[in-house]
Scaffold this motif. Structure first.
Motif, short mmCIF file in Angstrom:
data_model
loop_
_atom_site.label_atom_id
_atom_site.label_comp_id
_atom_site.label_asym_id
_atom_site.label_seq_id
_atom_site.Cartn_x
_atom_site.Cartn_y
_atom_site.Cartn_z
N MET A 1 0.69 -1.07 -0.06
CA MET A 1 0.01 0.04 0.06
C MET A 1 0.94 1.45 -0.13
N ALA A 2 0.45 2.32 -0.85
CA ALA A 2 1.30 3.39 -0.98
C ALA A 2 1.17 4.12 0.50
N LYS A 3 2.22 4.90 0.72
CA LYS A 3 2.32 5.73 2.02
C LYS A 3 1.69 7.03 1.85
N LYS A 4 0.59 7.23 2.79
CA LYS A 4 -0.14 8.59 2.46
C LYS A 4 0.81 9.89 3.12
N THR A 5 0.45 10.70 2.26
CA THR A 5 1.14 12.04 2.57
C THR A 5 0.18 12.52 3.81
N PRO A 6 0.99 13.00 4.96
CA PRO A 6 0.26 13.47 6.26
C PRO A 6 -0.23 14.71 5.71
N SER A 7 0.13 15.74 4.85
CA SER A 7 -0.61 16.80 4.54
C SER A 7 -1.97 16.79 3.98
N VAL A 8 -2.12 15.53 3.33
CA VAL A 8 -3.49 15.38 2.42
C VAL A 8 -4.48 16.01 3.32
N ALA A 9 -4.72 15.51 4.53
CA ALA A 9 -6.00 15.92 5.12
C ALA A 9 -6.04 16.99 6.13
N LEU A 10 -5.03 17.82 5.88
CA LEU A 10 -5.14 19.07 6.55
C LEU A 10 -5.52 20.15 5.50
N PRO A 11 -6.13 21.19 6.18
CA PRO A 11 -6.80 22.12 5.48
C PRO A 11 -5.81 23.03 4.48
N SER A 12 -6.12 23.58 3.52
CA SER A 12 -5.23 24.16 2.67
C SER A 12 -4.78 25.70 3.09
N VAL A 13 -3.77 26.35 2.46
CA VAL A 13 -3.53 27.68 2.66
C VAL A 13 -3.70 28.26 1.31
N ASP A 14 -4.75 29.34 1.22
CA ASP A 14 -4.94 29.50 0.00
C ASP A 14 -4.74 30.79 -0.48
N TYR A 15 -4.23 31.07 -1.65
CA TYR A 15 -3.80 32.30 -2.34
C TYR A 15 -4.45 32.95 -3.39
N ARG A 16 -4.56 33.96 -3.66
CA ARG A 16 -5.40 34.82 -4.70
C ARG A 16 -4.42 35.66 -5.28
N LEU A 17 -4.03 35.74 -6.65
CA LEU A 17 -2.81 36.89 -6.99
C LEU A 17 -3.66 37.55 -8.05
N VAL A 18 -3.66 38.84 -8.31
CA VAL A 18 -4.09 39.62 -9.43
C VAL A 18 -3.39 40.51 -9.68
N PRO A 19 -2.94 40.89 -11.10
CA PRO A 19 -2.36 42.04 -11.34
C PRO A 19 -3.38 43.06 -11.60
N ILE A 20 -3.50 43.81 -10.40
CA ILE A 20 -4.58 44.71 -10.22
C ILE A 20 -4.15 46.11 -11.12
N ARG A 21 -2.93 46.76 -11.24
CA ARG A 21 -2.72 47.94 -11.91
C ARG A 21 -1.40 47.56 -12.41
N PRO A 22 -1.10 46.95 -13.87
CA PRO A 22 -0.03 46.44 -14.63
C PRO A 22 0.59 47.84 -14.70
N GLU A 23 0.10 49.11 -15.00
CA GLU A 23 0.76 50.18 -15.45
C GLU A 23 1.43 50.92 -14.22
N ALA A 24 1.11 50.39 -13.09
CA ALA A 24 1.58 50.95 -11.60
C ALA A 24 2.45 49.85 -11.14
N HIS A 25 2.70 48.69 -11.71
CA HIS A 25 3.52 47.45 -11.35
C HIS A 25 3.05 46.74 -10.03
N LEU A 26 1.74 46.84 -10.03
CA LEU A 26 1.23 46.43 -8.51
C LEU A 26 0.61 44.92 -8.75
N PHE A 27 1.15 43.98 -8.14
CA PHE A 27 0.20 42.72 -7.92
C PHE A 27 -0.65 42.84 -6.57
N GLN A 28 -1.65 42.39 -6.60
CA GLN A 28 -2.49 42.32 -5.22
C GLN A 28 -2.53 40.84 -4.94
#
Length: 608
Positions: A1-28
């Motif tokens: 049986m394959a060994k399970k990765t302990p992190s699978v059952a853990l809640p994720s950390v979520d990220y959202r990235l938006v280039p909000i103002r490319p002309e001002a060189h800003l990522f949100q």
């Protein structure tokens, strides 16, 4: 049986990235933690990026940062240069931290955004939720708003979130995922209207995404990279350690650089380095294109050597402070040896071109006085403060663990091959390191049974390991002439020109003759001149770069000349005795009428 990765059952950390103002060189960028630390969740941004050994303080580019939970603002306190602590939030309440990041670093190490494209490394934009580094991560990449960005797409080796709502299509915006924070920050992202081509190497999909105004011949580039990738895959057993690989290429007017990642590389090059429809279909490749292929080869080799075969000091990475190791000569130096060796072994270049590349490296090392003061082990350890922060005295005090490290790899390879009659070689050392460290995740130690020296001893004997130890800890020149002789290759040292020398490197802008470095023990130093001095007159005549060459042509070594210079705003006078040029330029050639033994060794080494 394959060994399970302990992190699978853990809640994720979520990220959202938006280039909000490319002309001002800003990522949100928003980081959301489902179950924050009840004592107050801490977040931190890395201070350096693996592969570039310098503290870069990425947090300096954060222009706004705030926290919220349940639709309400949450207090956020900065506790050091790159760490913030959020106030406590009610149990079961998700916590989000949103920041705006200024992205105007056009390099392979940071983040860059404008109306033409966006690029980032995770170390520049993704906060780490401290204490939750091992949790799975989900990332939503959002296309910037506006018709101007309708054709934008995404190139990255970050796995798409298959099976999830909003999962990104290949090369599209949407959701991606990573097993943990370490993986999250090891997949750079390019977004824009890049040119794209795909190919397979030993069955593994590869992609090349080229950003910038260029007339690149993508089919030619893919055809030339394929055998290079396959040779390296074969060297390490014939099976690539990644499911997909991406070359992210940024073409500019003048640039050069690369940074390795586990399944991709970020590359910066001059657009003229890339092949186009006029690149010869046969015969020698243009020098600039060979340089670019060598860069690709170097970063691809890192897929094994440093991304998976790692110094113990990097297992795991601590991105809050310097991670000291004396082994960069093995990870960067050995990689620098294999990058060009791979080109000749895979058929991209011929043996004469390869010997010319070796000669350039040998010459670069020979011209540096610092090689007599610093070993490559010391250079590795002080990379953070010396190699990556070179000043005007660097040539006198620093040796490159890249360049001399590659010559040590060459010397070791030649030594192993010659002393075993061609039965042992450096390839076997790398294969042993892959099996012992790359496949297992055990870090390479500086000494002992888990060291490079132990692997060399196993392949070539204890004497070879002792030789290597002396080479990397000593400051003597390598016996390259003697080591090349059994291979039917002759190394001769020549002066670059017949003109006398000042014992200094000159630079400056326009008509200015500025001493950028003054070499230890040379005429300029003896005359009392220093780096930064601007030479304005030679024996009473105005001095310009063109005039300097004319003056040197009218003199011989031993002649004394009177120089006037400005040091800051003070006029100084110096009497300088010109010296003969040093024989520090290498010339490598095949020995005429090499015997069969030499031909056999050379054939095994470079196929010539």
């Amino acid at each position: 049986m394959a060994k399970k990765t302990p992190s699978v059952a853990l809640p994720s950390v979520d990220y959202r990235l938006v280039p909000i103002r490319p002309e001002a060189h800003l990522f949100q960028v928003t980081c959301t933690v489902t179950d924050p630390d009840p004592a107050g969740q801490r977040f931190a941004l890395p201070t350096w990026i693996p592969g570039s050994y310098m503290i870069r303080e990425f947090a300096k580019n954060i222009v706004r940062i705030e926290a919220s939970a349940g639709g309400k603002a949450v207090g956020l306190t900065q506790i050091d240069k790159a760490t913030w602590q959020a106030d406590k939030v009610p149990a079961g309440t998700a916590l989000s931290v949103t920041m705006e990041v200024y992205a105007w670093d056009l390099s392979v190490r940071g983040a860059h955004l404008d109306a033409s494209h966006g690029f980032f490394n995770g170390t520049s934009v993704f906060l780490c939720a401290l204490g939750q580094e091992d949790r799975p991560c989900r990332v939503e990449l959002v296309k910037p708003q506006g018709k101007a960005y309708a054709a934008w797409r995404v190139a990255t080796s970050l796995p798409v979130a298959k099976g999830e709502k909003g999962a990104a299509p290949l090369y599209g915006f949407g959701r991606y995922r990573a097993a943990d924070y370490d993986e999250l920050i090891d997949h750079p992202v390019e977004m824009g209207t890049f040119a794209l081509i795909e190919f397979k190497a030993r069955g593994v999909p590869h992609a090349i995404a080229v950003t910038g105004r260029t007339d690149v011949d993508l089919k030619r580039l893919a055809a030339d990279l394929k055998p290079i990738c396959e040779w390296q895959i074969d060297l390490f057993g014939g099976k690539a350690p990644m499911e997909r690989y991406v070359f992210l290429v940024m073409a500019v007017g003048d640039g050069y650089g690369g940074l390795e990642h586990r399944a991709s590389t970020a590359l910066l090059c001059s657009r003229d380095d890339l092949p186009n429809s006029n690149t010869p279909a046969s015969g020698p490749l243009p020098e600039a294109y060979v340089t670019f292929l060598g860069l690709c080869s170097h970063e691809y080799f890192h897929t094994w050597n440093v991304k998976r075969i790692k110094p113990a000091a990097f297992v795991p990475y601590d991105l809050t402070q310097e991670a000291y190791t004396r082994l960069l000569w093995a990870f960067e130096g050995f990689t620098s040896y294999y990058d060009d060796l791979c080109l000749v072994k895979s058929g991209a270049i011929d043996s004469a071109t390869y010997l010319n590349l070796l000669a350039k490296t040998a010459s670069a090392v020979k011209k540096g006085p610092g090689r007599h003061l610093q070993s490559v082990a010391e250079s590795s350890f002080t990379a953070w403060t010396k190699y990556y922060r070179q000043d005007e005295n660097a040539p006198n005090a620093v040796v490159s663990y890249y360049a001399k490290g590659s010559l040590i790899a060459l010397a070791l390879d030649l030594k192993l091959r010659a002393e075993s009659g061609g039965k042992a070689n450096l390839d076997q050392v790398m294969q042993l390191l892959w099996q012992r460290h790359g496949r297992t995740g055990v870090g390479v130690a500086e000494e002992g049974p888990n060291s490079v020296f132990a692997a060399v001893a196993e392949v070539g004997g204890a004497a070879a390991a002792r030789w290597l130890k002396q080479a990397v800890t000593g400051t003597g020149d390598l016996p390259l002439e003697r080591l090349l002789k059994p291979f039917g290759v002759t190394l001769a040292w020549e002066a670059t020109s017949s003109l006398p020398v000042l014992g200094a490197k000159t630079g400056g802008e326009g008509s200015e003759v500025k001493l950028t470095s003054v070499y230890n023990g040379g005429p300029a130093e003896a005359a009392g001149l220093s780096a930064g001095d601007v030479l304005i007159a030679w024996d009473g005549l105005k001095l310009t770069p063109a005039a300097l060459d004319k003056r040197l042509k009218r003199h011989r070594a031993g002649d004394q000349v009177k120089l006037h210079a400005f040091r800051r705003d003070e006029l100084i006078e110096a009497s300088l005795t010109l010296a003969a040029p040093a024989a520090d330029t290498a010339k490598l050639s095949l020995t005429a009428k090499a015997d069969r033994a030499a031909q056999a060794l050379r054939q095994g080494w470079i196929g010539a």
